[in-house]
Design an enzyme around this catalytic site. Structure first.
Site, PDB file in Angstrom:
ATOM      1  N   ASP A   1      -1.559  13.517   0.027  1.00 59.75           N
ATOM      2  CA  ASP A   1      -2.030  12.776  -1.139  1.00 59.75           C
ATOM      3  C   ASP A   1      -2.069  13.646  -2.383  1.00 59.75           C
ATOM      4  O   ASP A   1      -1.822  13.184  -3.488  1.00 59.75           O
ATOM      5  CB  ASP A   1      -3.398  12.167  -0.872  1.00 59.75           C
ATOM      6  CG  ASP A   1      -3.278  10.976   0.054  1.00 59.75           C
ATOM      7  OD1 ASP A   1      -3.259  11.175   1.276  1.00 59.75           O
ATOM      8  OD2 ASP A   1      -3.142   9.844  -0.453  1.00 59.75           O
TER       9      ASP A   1
ATOM     10  N   ARG B   1       0.854  -1.199   0.000  1.00 61.26           N
ATOM     11  CA  ARG B   1       0.000   0.000   0.000  1.00 61.26           C
ATOM     12  C   ARG B   1       0.890   1.251   0.000  1.00 61.26           C
ATOM     13  O   ARG B   1       2.099   1.170   0.173  1.00 61.26           O
ATOM     14  CB  ARG B   1      -0.924   0.015   1.214  1.00 61.26           C
ATOM     15  CG  ARG B   1      -0.166  -0.186   2.511  1.00 61.26           C
ATOM     16  CD  ARG B   1      -0.838   0.364   3.708  1.00 61.26           C
ATOM     17  NE  ARG B   1      -0.696   1.800   3.788  1.00 61.26           N
ATOM     18  CZ  ARG B   1       0.441   2.429   4.120  1.00 61.26           C
ATOM     19  NH1 ARG B   1       1.557   1.777   4.366  1.00 61.26           N
ATOM     20  NH2 ARG B   1       0.481   3.743   4.182  1.00 61.26           N
ATOM     21  N   GLY B   2       0.239   2.396  -0.178  1.00 61.88           N
ATOM     22  CA  GLY B   2       0.994   3.641  -0.298  1.00 61.88           C
ATOM     23  C   GLY B   2       1.231   3.868  -1.784  1.00 61.88           C
ATOM     24  O   GLY B   2       1.788   3.002  -2.464  1.00 61.88           O
ATOM     25  N   ALA B   3       0.825   5.040  -2.285  1.00 63.15           N
ATOM     26  CA  ALA B   3       0.860   5.272  -3.733  1.00 63.15           C
ATOM     27  C   ALA B   3       2.234   5.012  -4.351  1.00 63.15           C
ATOM     28  O   ALA B   3       2.324   4.303  -5.366  1.00 63.15           O
ATOM     29  CB  ALA B   3       0.372   6.689  -4.038  1.00 63.15           C
TER      30      ALA B   3
ATOM     31  N   GLN C   1      -3.605   2.903  10.490  1.00 62.94           N
ATOM     32  CA  GLN C   1      -2.262   2.844   9.881  1.00 62.94           C
ATOM     33  C   GLN C   1      -1.194   3.354  10.848  1.00 62.94           C
ATOM     34  O   GLN C   1      -0.044   2.932  10.788  1.00 62.94           O
ATOM     35  CB  GLN C   1      -2.209   3.679   8.591  1.00 62.94           C
ATOM     36  CG  GLN C   1      -3.032   3.137   7.441  1.00 62.94           C
ATOM     37  CD  GLN C   1      -4.431   3.720   7.422  1.00 62.94           C
ATOM     38  OE1 GLN C   1      -4.932   4.194   8.431  1.00 62.94           O
ATOM     39  NE2 GLN C   1      -5.076   3.654   6.276  1.00 62.94           N
TER      40      GLN C   1
ATOM     41  N   ASN D   1      -5.009  15.062   2.646  1.00 60.87           N
ATOM     42  CA  ASN D   1      -4.274  13.974   3.296  1.00 60.87           C
ATOM     43  C   ASN D   1      -5.269  13.193   4.157  1.00 60.87           C
ATOM     44  O   ASN D   1      -6.447  13.537   4.259  1.00 60.87           O
ATOM     45  CB  ASN D   1      -3.110  14.537   4.137  1.00 60.87           C
ATOM     46  CG  ASN D   1      -2.145  13.456   4.589  1.00 60.87           C
ATOM     47  OD1 ASN D   1      -1.760  12.585   3.805  1.00 60.87           O
ATOM     48  ND2 ASN D   1      -1.771  13.466   5.853  1.00 60.87           N
ATOM     49  N   LYS D   2      -4.788  12.141   4.771  1.00 63.40           N
ATOM     50  CA  LYS D   2      -5.621  11.263   5.611  1.00 63.40           C
ATOM     51  C   LYS D   2      -6.519  12.061   6.560  1.00 63.40           C
ATOM     52  O   LYS D   2      -6.100  13.042   7.153  1.00 63.40           O
ATOM     53  CB  LYS D   2      -4.687  10.378   6.430  1.00 63.40           C
ATOM     54  CG  LYS D   2      -5.363   9.400   7.348  1.00 63.40           C
ATOM     55  CD  LYS D   2      -6.066   8.294   6.610  1.00 63.40           C
ATOM     56  CE  LYS D   2      -5.099   7.575   5.701  1.00 63.40           C
ATOM     57  NZ  LYS D   2      -5.672   6.806   4.636  1.00 63.40           N
TER      58      LYS D   2
END
Lengths: 338, 338
Positions: A237, A48-50, A196, A247-248
């Protein structure tokens, strides 16, 4: 210094990744020997993680060509074309994935599917990986300049080695500051709903020997009030031209709280995260997560049946609340000023 | 209007309580036929909330006397004395419990343990219950004055019917505003680590037919920014003379966010919650919760073994962030002003 997790590695012709689904209970690696296994790993969030997804996708294209070599020459081109589409579709919203597949597609198009192509694709994937690693390192070095001696940081989610091909973005800054002997301590927000922060950030900082303390997200304010936080650092993001940062979910809360307590708030991300086509971020870009992550996120139902849930995946922090942006190119002041 | 949960009822000589451990999955009642069963219910959190625990404790004393009547006259006094101590010790920090037991002790002391005493204790417990119910009602009526037509509220934890002998404190205000047709909607913070917001507040507001939406705690800021919150209302565990308020962790975050967005922030609590002996609240009164509630709160481990956790149970909101206090005696401005 202890080791930072190697999220992705190309080892003896196959892709080795940390199985993030098993973290933090155990550190297991998955050996992905064909492109379908990579797609599966992306879909199940084992990777995961772009940036990490992009790197995995680039290697997946090489694996598809390797598999095509077992077919007759006639069948190879079709097989690879279909594989490219499947890989690109594994997580449609991950911009880095489609970007990495695009790089490989340019190499594939119009040439014979043979050993030479395979070798070129492995090299190209390695370059995608290496570029990301260098970008992380540059972010880390640039950001560490902002960290004072004996400083304590607060972060949210996981913008770390597990999300990238290198030492991470926000956590990259913390790793470099730690190496330089400046970082005292890190507080990690657990990051509801998917945790996360507790699952991944606490794990990877702990592995690197950094003193990390877990808090539930709503402890942030009282922690800042107590004088225990010297700066807040988060990933991003997407960043609009005006500096507004997606962002998150929970990032905006931290930014408001940091300003109220006079604590610097930094955003760390590659320069490529700036979306220069957008003057500002429209609120409607924010997707909602599934209600089940909130109502029975831990395998046990903890809210009444049928309750309405509002669970945005991201929030938008206006530039006025951001002290500085840390990118691979350097540090620039946000709207709040340095 | 739909019903509000009857958390505690004295029915046919025994105590009937909502089993809050089973909520929100099912609404079950426990029939507590002796004082030991009441102690057990307090210890297992089947009954929770300081006022509700106090009421249960008062009835437990009556149940102890009833049981003593089965013994020889010589043994009764000793039995009751020991039972009083056990009841008071069920949750040592719950001030209401020791207060309620004290009321009953005064009645018990120096008189014969007989049917007449039993009846007097049941009446006295009923009065403790009734007083709490009236206090909640008064808070509700007073607070509803602050609620505008079509308003949306945000709350945290459970300061509701489930925590009291009546309609609750913060939620009491919402029930009355709802009855008056003024309340449009409520957002409930899930309230990590123990999720009283999702487990209890969403359940009881839903039962009463109030439109309730669950959010993770870190959505609060982005929700306020979107203009969807008209006021924030919370309960209180203790309020100092200067208005500083101790309440569930996360309350302070909401107060800072509410001020930053120009949204009124109300504290609802009985007048007795004001601790006039304290000019201000010392930060050190805040107890820490067990790390396991954060690292494996729902039967599944979600953080690395041995990670350090900081989990304060409460936080302190300074009066300057409070728009108004709503008590059974009326509404008074906080330091932020009305």
């Amino acid at each position: 210094m202890n080791t930072i997790a190697k999220t992705i590695e190309w080892v003896d012709g196959s892709l080795r990744i940390v199985d993030q689904v098993r973290l933090p209970l155990e550190l297991l690696y998955l050996e992905l020997k064909d492109y379908r296994a990579v797609i599966e790993a992306i879909k199940t969030l084992a990777v995961r993680g772009a940036p990490a997804i992009g790197i995995a996708g680039a290697y997946a294209v090489a694996l598809a060509v390797k598999e095509a070599l077992l077919l007759s020459v006639d069948e190879r081109e079709d097989f690879v074309r279909r594989a490219l589409e499947e890989i690109e579709g594994a997580r449609p919203t991950a911009v880095n994935l489609s970007y990495a597949v695009q790089i490989q597609r340019v190499i594939v198009e119009g040439v014979d599917v043979d050993d030479v192509l395979f070798a070129r694709l492995v090299d190209s994937a390695g370059e995608v990986h290496e570029r990301d690693k260098m970008m992380c390192q540059a972010i880390g070095v640039n950001g560490a300049e902002l960290v004072g001696q004996g400083a304590t940081a607060l972060t949210i989610c996981n913008a770390g080695a597990l999300a990238t091909g290198g030492i991470g973005t926000a956590l990259g800054v913390l790793y470099v500051a730690h190496e330089q002997g400046k970082l005292k301590r890190v507080f990690s927000c657990e990051t509801r709903p998917l945790l996360q922060g507790s699952r991944l950030t606490c794990w990877e900082l702990g592995q690197a020997g950094i003193d990390v303390t877990l808090i539930v997200d709503s402890v942030a304010g009282t922690l800042m009030k107590s004088g225990q936080v010297d700066f807040v650092i988060v990933g991003a993001d997407r960043i609009a031209s005006n500096g507004d940062t997606a962002n998150k979910i929970g990032t905006y809360n931290l930014a408001v709280l940091a300003e109220a307590h006079g604590i610097p708030f930094y955003v760390a991300a590659p320069e490529t995260t700036f979306d220069r086509t957008l003057e500002r971020l429209p609120e409607k870009i924010i997707e909602e997560r599934s209600p089940e992550e909130v109502t029975c996120g831990f395998g046990k139902r903890t809210a009444p049946e049928g309750v309405r849930v509002y669970s945005p995946a991201f929030d938008i922090t206006p530039s006025e609340l951001i002290s500085a942006f840390v990118t691979d190119l350097g540090v620039t002041a946000g709207g709040r000023g340095l």
